[in-house]
Design an enzyme around this catalytic site. Structure first.
Site, PDB file in Angstrom:
ATOM      1  N   LEU A   8      19.068 -34.175  98.863  1.00  0.00           N
ATOM      2  CA  LEU A   8      20.114 -34.665  98.888  1.00  0.00           C
ATOM      3  C   LEU A   8      20.802 -35.354  97.445  1.00  0.00           C
ATOM      4  CD1 LEU A   8      23.324 -33.943 100.640  1.00  0.00           C
ATOM      5  CD2 LEU A   8      23.703 -36.346 100.988  1.00  0.00           C
ATOM      6  N   TYR A  44      30.173 -32.262 105.350  1.00  0.00           N
ATOM      7  CA  TYR A  44      30.970 -33.548 105.598  1.00  0.00           C
ATOM      8  C   TYR A  44      30.758 -34.398 104.623  1.00  0.00           C
ATOM      9  CZ  TYR A  44      27.009 -35.488 105.851  1.00  0.00           C
ATOM     10  OH  TYR A  44      25.712 -36.789 106.302  1.00  0.00           O
ATOM     11  N   LYS A  47      25.043 -31.051 102.617  1.00  0.00           N
ATOM     12  CA  LYS A  47      25.277 -32.034 103.176  1.00  0.00           C
ATOM     13  C   LYS A  47      26.144 -31.832 104.752  1.00  0.00           C
ATOM     14  CE  LYS A  47      27.434 -36.541 103.019  1.00  0.00           C
ATOM     15  NZ  LYS A  47      26.294 -37.285 103.511  1.00  0.00           N
ATOM     16  N   GLU A  86      13.236 -38.347  99.778  1.00  0.00           N
ATOM     17  CA  GLU A  86      14.408 -38.992  99.818  1.00  0.00           C
ATOM     18  C   GLU A  86      14.096 -40.283 101.541  1.00  0.00           C
ATOM     19  OE1 GLU A  86      18.508 -37.126 100.868  1.00  0.00           O
ATOM     20  OE2 GLU A  86      17.253 -35.512 101.649  1.00  0.00           O
TER      21      GLU A  86
END
Ligand code: PLP
Length: 285
Positions: free
Chosen positions: A206, A32, A149, A182
Protein backbone atom coordinates in the site's frame (compact mmCIF):
# COMPACT_ATOMS: atom_id res chain seq x y z
CA UNK A 1 -23.35 7.87 21.58
CA UNK A 2 -21.28 7.68 18.41
CA UNK A 3 -22.60 9.66 15.43
CA UNK A 4 -21.83 8.28 11.97
CA UNK A 5 -22.35 9.46 8.41
CA UNK A 6 -24.24 7.24 5.96
CA UNK A 7 -25.24 8.34 2.45
CA UNK A 8 -25.84 12.00 3.19
CA UNK A 9 -27.17 11.70 6.75
CA UNK A 10 -25.56 12.00 10.19
CA UNK A 11 -27.19 9.58 12.64
CA UNK A 12 -26.47 7.44 15.73
CA UNK A 13 -24.41 4.36 14.81
CA UNK A 14 -27.16 1.99 16.04
CA UNK A 15 -29.57 3.43 13.46
CA UNK A 16 -27.22 3.12 10.46
CA UNK A 17 -28.23 0.26 8.18
CA UNK A 18 -27.21 -0.85 4.69
CA UNK A 19 -28.71 -3.27 2.20
CA UNK A 20 -27.51 -6.89 2.40
CA UNK A 21 -27.15 -6.60 -1.38
CA UNK A 22 -24.44 -3.96 -0.97
CA UNK A 23 -21.43 -5.06 -3.02
CA UNK A 24 -19.16 -3.99 -0.18
CA UNK A 25 -20.88 -6.65 1.94
CA UNK A 26 -21.09 -9.33 -0.76
CA UNK A 27 -17.73 -8.87 -2.53
CA UNK A 28 -15.64 -6.45 -0.48
CA UNK A 29 -16.14 -4.22 -3.55
CA UNK A 30 -15.08 -0.89 -2.11
CA UNK A 31 -12.25 1.12 -0.67
CA UNK A 32 -11.58 2.93 2.58
CA UNK A 33 -9.33 5.42 4.34
CA UNK A 34 -8.32 5.92 7.96
CA UNK A 35 -7.43 9.54 8.72
CA UNK A 36 -6.14 10.65 12.13
CA UNK A 37 -7.55 13.79 13.72
CA UNK A 38 -6.12 15.27 16.92
CA UNK A 39 -8.13 18.04 18.54
CA UNK A 40 -9.98 18.57 15.25
CA UNK A 41 -6.78 18.79 13.13
CA UNK A 42 -6.34 16.18 10.38
CA UNK A 43 -3.01 14.56 9.46
CA UNK A 44 -2.38 14.10 5.73
CA UNK A 45 -5.94 14.97 4.75
CA UNK A 46 -5.19 15.91 1.14
CA UNK A 47 -3.07 12.80 0.55
CA UNK A 48 -5.76 10.52 2.01
CA UNK A 49 -8.43 12.01 -0.26
CA UNK A 50 -6.12 11.76 -3.28
CA UNK A 51 -5.54 8.06 -2.54
CA UNK A 52 -9.31 7.57 -2.14
CA UNK A 53 -9.92 9.22 -5.52
CA UNK A 54 -7.27 7.13 -7.25
CA UNK A 55 -8.75 3.92 -5.75
CA UNK A 56 -12.22 4.90 -6.95
CA UNK A 57 -10.90 5.66 -10.43
CA UNK A 58 -9.05 2.33 -10.65
CA UNK A 59 -12.20 0.43 -9.59
CA UNK A 60 -14.38 2.57 -11.86
CA UNK A 61 -16.60 3.60 -8.95
CA UNK A 62 -18.13 7.02 -9.59
CA UNK A 63 -16.82 9.53 -7.05
CA UNK A 64 -19.73 10.64 -4.84
CA UNK A 65 -20.39 14.39 -4.94
CA UNK A 66 -19.40 15.18 -1.38
CA UNK A 67 -17.33 17.96 0.15
CA UNK A 68 -15.12 15.47 2.02
CA UNK A 69 -13.51 18.09 4.25
CA UNK A 70 -16.80 19.63 5.34
CA UNK A 71 -18.44 16.26 5.95
CA UNK A 72 -15.54 14.78 7.91
CA UNK A 73 -14.96 17.98 9.92
CA UNK A 74 -18.61 17.95 10.91
CA UNK A 75 -18.39 14.26 11.87
CA UNK A 76 -15.34 14.94 14.06
CA UNK A 77 -17.10 17.89 15.74
CA UNK A 78 -20.22 15.82 16.37
CA UNK A 79 -18.05 13.19 18.07
CA UNK A 80 -16.32 15.59 20.44
CA UNK A 81 -13.22 16.64 18.42
CA UNK A 82 -10.83 14.64 20.64
CA UNK A 83 -8.10 12.27 19.48
CA UNK A 84 -9.98 10.39 16.81
CA UNK A 85 -9.43 8.13 13.86
CA UNK A 86 -11.81 8.69 10.97
CA UNK A 87 -12.87 5.64 9.02
CA UNK A 88 -14.22 6.53 5.55
CA UNK A 89 -15.62 3.80 3.33
CA UNK A 90 -17.00 3.94 -0.22
CA UNK A 91 -18.45 0.79 -1.76
CA UNK A 92 -19.88 0.36 -5.26
CA UNK A 93 -23.37 0.23 -3.73
CA UNK A 94 -26.35 -2.13 -3.59
CA UNK A 95 -27.40 -3.87 -6.80
CA UNK A 96 -30.52 -5.97 -7.46
CA UNK A 97 -28.70 -9.24 -8.06
CA UNK A 98 -25.40 -10.75 -7.06
CA UNK A 99 -23.37 -10.66 -10.26
CA UNK A 100 -19.59 -10.28 -10.39
CA UNK A 101 -19.45 -7.64 -13.16
CA UNK A 102 -19.37 -3.99 -12.08
CA UNK A 103 -22.87 -2.54 -11.64
CA UNK A 104 -24.23 0.03 -14.06
CA UNK A 105 -23.17 3.33 -12.47
CA UNK A 106 -26.28 5.08 -13.83
CA UNK A 107 -28.44 2.71 -11.76
CA UNK A 108 -26.36 1.96 -8.66
CA UNK A 109 -25.00 4.71 -6.39
CA UNK A 110 -21.97 4.21 -4.16
CA UNK A 111 -22.54 3.66 -0.44
CA UNK A 112 -20.62 6.17 1.67
CA UNK A 113 -20.09 5.41 5.34
CA UNK A 114 -17.89 7.20 7.89
CA UNK A 115 -17.40 6.84 11.61
CA UNK A 116 -14.86 7.89 14.23
CA UNK A 117 -13.00 5.82 16.81
CA UNK A 118 -10.72 6.62 19.73
CA UNK A 119 -7.14 6.66 18.46
CA UNK A 120 -5.16 7.22 21.69
CA UNK A 121 -3.12 10.32 22.39
CA UNK A 122 -0.62 11.66 19.86
CA UNK A 123 2.52 9.50 19.61
CA UNK A 124 5.63 11.16 21.04
CA UNK A 125 9.34 10.69 20.42
CA UNK A 126 10.11 9.38 23.87
CA UNK A 127 11.88 5.99 23.98
CA UNK A 128 10.61 5.39 27.52
CA UNK A 129 6.96 5.97 26.63
CA UNK A 130 6.58 4.82 23.05
CA UNK A 131 4.91 1.57 22.05
CA UNK A 132 7.53 -1.01 21.01
CA UNK A 133 6.49 -3.87 18.77
CA UNK A 134 7.41 -7.53 18.60
CA UNK A 135 6.67 -8.86 15.13
CA UNK A 136 6.60 -12.16 13.32
CA UNK A 137 7.58 -12.59 9.68
CA UNK A 138 5.85 -14.65 7.01
CA UNK A 139 5.48 -14.96 3.25
CA UNK A 140 2.79 -12.65 1.87
CA UNK A 141 -0.15 -14.76 0.75
CA UNK A 142 -2.42 -11.86 -0.30
CA UNK A 143 -3.29 -10.74 -3.82
CA UNK A 144 -1.16 -8.70 -6.26
CA UNK A 145 -3.17 -5.48 -6.07
CA UNK A 146 -2.02 -4.38 -2.64
CA UNK A 147 -1.68 -0.75 -3.84
CA UNK A 148 -5.51 -0.52 -3.75
CA UNK A 149 -6.83 0.22 -0.26
CA UNK A 150 -9.60 -2.32 -0.67
CA UNK A 151 -12.12 -3.18 2.02
CA UNK A 152 -11.52 -6.82 0.97
CA UNK A 153 -9.01 -7.34 3.77
CA UNK A 154 -9.34 -11.05 4.51
CA UNK A 155 -5.74 -11.76 3.45
CA UNK A 156 -4.51 -9.00 5.79
CA UNK A 157 -6.84 -10.14 8.56
CA UNK A 158 -5.50 -13.71 8.36
CA UNK A 159 -1.88 -12.55 8.47
CA UNK A 160 -2.61 -10.21 11.37
CA UNK A 161 -4.36 -13.01 13.23
CA UNK A 162 -1.32 -15.28 12.79
CA UNK A 163 0.59 -12.70 14.80
CA UNK A 164 -2.11 -12.22 17.40
CA UNK A 165 -2.39 -15.98 17.96
CA UNK A 166 1.38 -16.08 18.57
CA UNK A 167 1.20 -13.15 21.04
CA UNK A 168 2.83 -10.73 18.54
CA UNK A 169 1.91 -7.18 17.59
CA UNK A 170 2.27 -7.38 13.79
CA UNK A 171 3.36 -9.67 10.96
CA UNK A 172 6.04 -8.41 8.56
CA UNK A 173 5.54 -9.81 5.06
CA UNK A 174 8.04 -10.84 2.38
CA UNK A 175 7.47 -11.93 -1.21
CA UNK A 176 8.51 -15.15 -3.01
CA UNK A 177 11.99 -13.65 -3.53
CA UNK A 178 12.37 -13.01 0.20
CA UNK A 179 12.05 -9.21 -0.20
CA UNK A 180 10.28 -7.39 2.63
CA UNK A 181 7.25 -5.56 1.24
CA UNK A 182 5.10 -4.30 4.14
CA UNK A 183 3.22 -5.66 7.18
CA UNK A 184 -0.38 -6.81 7.50
CA UNK A 185 -1.60 -3.30 8.43
CA UNK A 186 1.54 -1.10 8.22
CA UNK A 187 4.50 -0.15 6.04
CA UNK A 188 7.99 -1.26 7.09
CA UNK A 189 11.26 0.67 7.34
CA UNK A 190 14.73 -0.45 8.40
CA UNK A 191 17.85 1.52 9.32
CA UNK A 192 21.35 0.30 8.45
CA UNK A 193 24.46 2.39 9.12
CA UNK A 194 22.45 5.57 9.37
CA UNK A 195 20.54 5.05 6.09
CA UNK A 196 16.77 4.46 6.15
CA UNK A 197 15.31 1.91 3.70
CA UNK A 198 11.73 1.12 2.72
CA UNK A 199 10.35 -0.96 -0.18
CA UNK A 200 9.61 1.00 -3.40
CA UNK A 201 5.96 1.41 -4.36
CA UNK A 202 4.43 -1.23 -6.57
CA UNK A 203 1.45 -3.59 -6.50
CA UNK A 204 2.91 -5.53 -3.55
CA UNK A 205 2.29 -2.82 -0.97
CA UNK A 206 0.00 0.00 0.00
CA UNK A 207 1.26 3.52 -0.74
CA UNK A 208 0.94 4.43 2.93
CA UNK A 209 0.32 8.09 3.71
CA UNK A 210 2.52 7.86 6.82
CA UNK A 211 5.25 6.26 4.71
CA UNK A 212 5.04 9.21 2.26
CA UNK A 213 5.05 11.76 5.10
CA UNK A 214 8.10 10.13 6.73
CA UNK A 215 9.99 10.22 3.40
CA UNK A 216 9.01 13.85 2.70
CA UNK A 217 9.64 15.12 6.21
CA UNK A 218 13.07 13.45 6.50
CA UNK A 219 14.05 14.80 3.06
CA UNK A 220 12.92 18.34 3.87
CA UNK A 221 13.93 18.70 7.52
CA UNK A 222 16.91 16.37 8.07
CA UNK A 223 20.10 15.07 6.52
CA UNK A 224 18.96 11.47 7.03
CA UNK A 225 19.10 9.60 3.73
CA UNK A 226 16.04 7.53 2.78
CA UNK A 227 16.30 4.94 0.00
CA UNK A 228 13.21 3.36 -1.56
CA UNK A 229 14.84 0.00 -2.24
CA UNK A 230 13.93 -3.59 -1.56
CA UNK A 231 15.81 -5.38 1.21
CA UNK A 232 15.43 -9.01 2.12
CA UNK A 233 14.38 -10.66 5.33
CA UNK A 234 17.95 -11.50 6.42
CA UNK A 235 18.92 -7.82 5.98
CA UNK A 236 15.90 -6.83 8.07
CA UNK A 237 16.97 -9.16 10.89
CA UNK A 238 20.49 -7.68 10.79
CA UNK A 239 19.24 -4.06 10.73
CA UNK A 240 20.18 -1.51 13.40
CA UNK A 241 16.54 -0.41 13.65
CA UNK A 242 13.19 -1.51 12.24
CA UNK A 243 10.06 0.67 12.24
CA UNK A 244 6.51 0.15 11.13
CA UNK A 245 4.28 3.05 10.11
CA UNK A 246 0.57 3.69 9.81
CA UNK A 247 -1.84 6.57 10.21
CA UNK A 248 -3.11 5.50 13.60
CA UNK A 249 0.36 4.64 14.98
CA UNK A 250 2.75 7.04 13.18
CA UNK A 251 6.26 5.52 13.55
CA UNK A 252 6.59 2.57 15.92
CA UNK A 253 9.96 1.02 16.79
CA UNK A 254 10.13 -2.76 16.36
CA UNK A 255 12.44 -4.35 18.92
CA UNK A 256 12.10 -7.98 17.91
CA UNK A 257 11.32 -9.83 14.67
CA UNK A 258 10.80 -13.60 14.43
CA UNK A 259 12.20 -14.04 17.94
CA UNK A 260 15.41 -12.11 17.11
CA UNK A 261 16.38 -8.88 18.81
CA UNK A 262 16.71 -5.90 16.44
CA UNK A 263 19.79 -3.76 17.18
CA UNK A 264 20.03 -3.31 20.94
CA UNK A 265 16.40 -4.34 21.44
CA UNK A 266 15.44 -0.74 22.26
CA UNK A 267 13.88 2.13 20.26
CA UNK A 268 16.76 3.54 18.18
CA UNK A 269 18.27 7.02 17.93
CA UNK A 270 17.16 7.53 14.31
CA UNK A 271 13.60 6.44 15.18
CA UNK A 272 13.61 9.09 17.89
CA UNK A 273 14.72 11.83 15.46
CA UNK A 274 12.25 10.68 12.81
CA UNK A 275 9.26 10.57 15.20
CA UNK A 276 10.22 13.99 16.63
CA UNK A 277 10.36 15.51 13.12
CA UNK A 278 7.10 13.74 12.23
CA UNK A 279 5.37 15.20 15.30
CA UNK A 280 6.73 18.68 14.48
CA UNK A 281 5.72 18.73 10.81
CA UNK A 282 2.81 16.30 10.23
CA UNK A 283 0.14 19.01 10.13
CA UNK A 284 1.85 20.67 7.17
CA UNK A 285 0.57 17.85 4.93
N1 PLP B 1 -0.05 -1.22 4.63
C1 PLP B 1 -1.24 -1.79 4.92
C2 PLP B 1 -1.52 -3.17 4.41
C3 PLP B 1 -2.21 -1.08 5.67
O1 PLP B 1 -3.40 -1.66 5.93
C4 PLP B 1 -1.89 0.21 6.15
C5 PLP B 1 -2.85 0.98 6.92
O2 PLP B 1 -3.97 0.58 7.14
C6 PLP B 1 -0.63 0.75 5.85
C7 PLP B 1 0.26 0.01 5.07
C8 PLP B 1 -0.26 2.13 6.30
O3 PLP B 1 -0.95 3.11 5.54
P1 PLP B 1 -1.26 4.55 6.10
O4 PLP B 1 0.06 5.14 6.52
O5 PLP B 1 -1.86 5.27 4.95
O6 PLP B 1 -2.19 4.40 7.26
Amino acid sequence: MSIVYLNGTFLPMQQATISPMDRGFLFGDGIYEVIPSYGGKFVGFKAHIERLKSGLAELMIREPEIDWYAMLSSLVAQNGSGDLGLYLHVSRGADERRFHAYSDPTKVSPTVYAFTFQIGSEPIADPAKTKRYRCGMTEDKRWRRCHIKSTALLGNVMHFQEGQSAGLDEMILYNAQGQVTEASACNVFMVKQGVVYTAPLDDQLLPGITRALVINILAKYSDIEVREEFFDKSELLAADEVWITSSSKEIVPVIEVAGQKIGHGEPGAIWCRAQKLFSDHKYEY
